[in-house]
Motif scaffolding. Structure first.
Motif, mmCIF file in Angstrom:
data_model
loop_
_atom_site.group_PDB
_atom_site.id
_atom_site.type_symbol
_atom_site.label_atom_id
_atom_site.label_comp_id
_atom_site.label_asym_id
_atom_site.label_seq_id
_atom_site.Cartn_x
_atom_site.Cartn_y
_atom_site.Cartn_z
ATOM 1 N N VAL A 144 -8.929 -0.978 -2.118
ATOM 2 C CA VAL A 144 -8.211 -1.979 -3.379
ATOM 3 C C VAL A 144 -7.456 -2.460 -2.139
ATOM 4 O O VAL A 144 -6.784 -3.982 -2.248
ATOM 5 N N TYR A 145 -6.587 -2.236 -2.009
ATOM 6 C CA TYR A 145 -5.182 -2.653 -0.882
ATOM 7 C C TYR A 145 -5.549 -3.705 0.201
ATOM 8 O O TYR A 145 -4.542 -4.819 0.353
ATOM 9 N N GLU B 34 -10.303 4.949 -1.411
ATOM 10 C CA GLU B 34 -10.641 3.979 -2.479
ATOM 11 C C GLU B 34 -8.975 3.217 -2.876
ATOM 12 O O GLU B 34 -8.890 2.148 -3.371
ATOM 13 N N MET B 35 -7.778 3.581 -2.067
ATOM 14 C CA MET B 35 -6.806 2.625 -2.114
ATOM 15 C C MET B 35 -6.749 2.026 -1.680
ATOM 16 O O MET B 35 -6.366 0.833 -1.251
ATOM 17 N N LEU C 122 2.774 7.737 -6.461
ATOM 18 C CA LEU C 122 1.080 8.148 -7.231
ATOM 19 C C LEU C 122 1.428 9.930 -8.277
ATOM 20 O O LEU C 122 3.138 10.133 -7.309
ATOM 21 N N ALA D 197 2.472 1.424 -3.789
ATOM 22 C CA ALA D 197 1.465 2.090 -4.523
ATOM 23 C C ALA D 197 1.013 3.934 -4.231
ATOM 24 O O ALA D 197 1.533 4.758 -5.458
ATOM 25 N N ILE D 198 1.045 4.631 -2.607
ATOM 26 C CA ILE D 198 0.857 5.892 -2.453
ATOM 27 C C ILE D 198 2.511 6.578 -3.367
ATOM 28 O O ILE D 198 2.251 8.021 -3.759
ATOM 29 N N PHE E 93 0.956 -1.440 -0.075
ATOM 30 C CA PHE E 93 0.381 0.103 -0.256
ATOM 31 C C PHE E 93 0.347 1.391 -0.352
ATOM 32 O O PHE E 93 0.680 1.975 -0.818
ATOM 33 N N GLY F 20 -8.973 9.847 -2.807
ATOM 34 C CA GLY F 20 -8.571 8.784 -3.357
ATOM 35 C C GLY F 20 -7.694 7.606 -2.806
ATOM 36 O O GLY F 20 -7.770 6.515 -3.237
ATOM 37 N N LEU F 21 -7.338 8.198 -1.111
ATOM 38 C CA LEU F 21 -6.369 6.975 -0.326
ATOM 39 C C LEU F 21 -7.468 6.467 0.248
ATOM 40 O O LEU F 21 -7.307 5.075 0.489
#
Length: 291
Positions: free
Chosen positions: A281-282, A277-278, A226, A222-223, A219, A274-275
């Motif tokens: 997902v993660y 939402e991530m 961005l 992934a950030i 996670f 947005g975070l």
């Protein structure tokens, strides 16, 4: 003129002590997992009396690294968190009223110079440039600290070391280390560790299992990938550890990441969405610890 300080011979003797004593010393070492050759560069520079600048993002381990190096070198560590209002007097010292007397009180930099300690100035560019100029005679071959208010110049005691840090990706051009300061120092670059190493760090520091640490690191990475102007800082190893600590208390990974990662990173509503939402997902598919 400078007061004498204890030498590092006690530490050297400790290195030659029996295995049991060495094991106890190792156990007290602040946890730091090296990424590259930063430990050998730091120790070589210290032994040669060279000052050191650590450059890297917030939360990547610079402070813990200095703590570990001070332990290995057997030197006391004096840390100063720099800020906009930091003055030369805050570092060097000032006269203060005590009862009916006016007495001189050493600042942290002066104490380090007298005692042969390592002085660590964290986020040094946050201090005013007229304040950091006082470091110049300490940072070069002179290793001296002039104290104008006392009319004396102190020679650094044996064992003294000067270390500063800052985040070049965060500070603006208006807050940068002067070239005249920078070129007096050996630079060590820091970044976030590789995924497998960062997983082991998060697992160790947060006391979580490897699966939880791996999910948090994925996670965080992934950030970091961005491309958005809404984040001044990316997810650091520090915030991933904080999220891990919350999961150790029973929170789900999603709950922990919202509180320890998304919340601290931004106040921008769209970026925050947005975070989140991530996180969905993660992390939100991960079970709570012990489930």
């Amino acid at each position: 003129m400078a007061s004498e300080s204890g030498s590092a011979s006690g530490f050297a003797a400790g290195l030659a002590s029996q295995n049991g004593a060495q094991a106890r010393a190792d156990a007290s070492r602040p946890y730091y997992a090296p990424v590259g050759n930063e430990e050998s560069v730091f120790k070589a520079a210290y032994r040669q009396g060279l000052s050191i600048v650590l450059k890297g993002p917030t939360g990547c381990g610079k402070t813990r690294f200095v703590e570990a190096m001070a332990h290995d070198l057997g030197r006391p560590l004096i840390t100063v968190a720099c800020h906009d209002d930091l003055t030369t007097a805050d570092l060097v010292g000032r006269y203060l009223l005590r009862g009916d007397e006016t007495v001189w009180v050493d600042g942290p930099l002066t104490r380090a110079v007298r005692e042969g300690a390592i002085c660590y100035l964290d986020e040094v560019v946050e201090a005013r440039q007229d304040t950091t100029v006082v470091l110049h005679p300490l940072a070069d071959y002179r290793r001296q600290l002039p104290i104008e208010r006392l009319g004396v110049t102190l020679d650094a005691a044996p064992g003294f070391g000067l270390v500063v840090s800052y985040n070049p990706g965060y500070q603006s051009v208006l807050k940068d280390l002067k070239d005249s300061t920078r070129q007096r120092m050996v630079a060590i670059e820091f970044g976030f560790p590789a995924a497998d190493l960062e997983e082991s760090i998060v697992a160790h520091e947060a006391g979580v299992d490897t699966a939880t640490a791996a999910a948090l690191v994925r996670f965080g990475q992934a950030i970091r990938r961005l491309e958005t102007g809404g984040l001044r800082e990316v997810a650091s190893t520090r915030v991933l550890i904080a999220a891990g600590l919350l999961t150790a208390e029973g929170l789900s990974l999603g709950e922990a990441a919202r509180a320890a990662v998304a919340g601290p990173l931004t106040d921008d509503a769209s970026v925050s969405r947005g975070l989140v939402e991530m996180i969905d997902v993660y992390l939100d598919q991960q079970a709570r610890p012990g489930d």
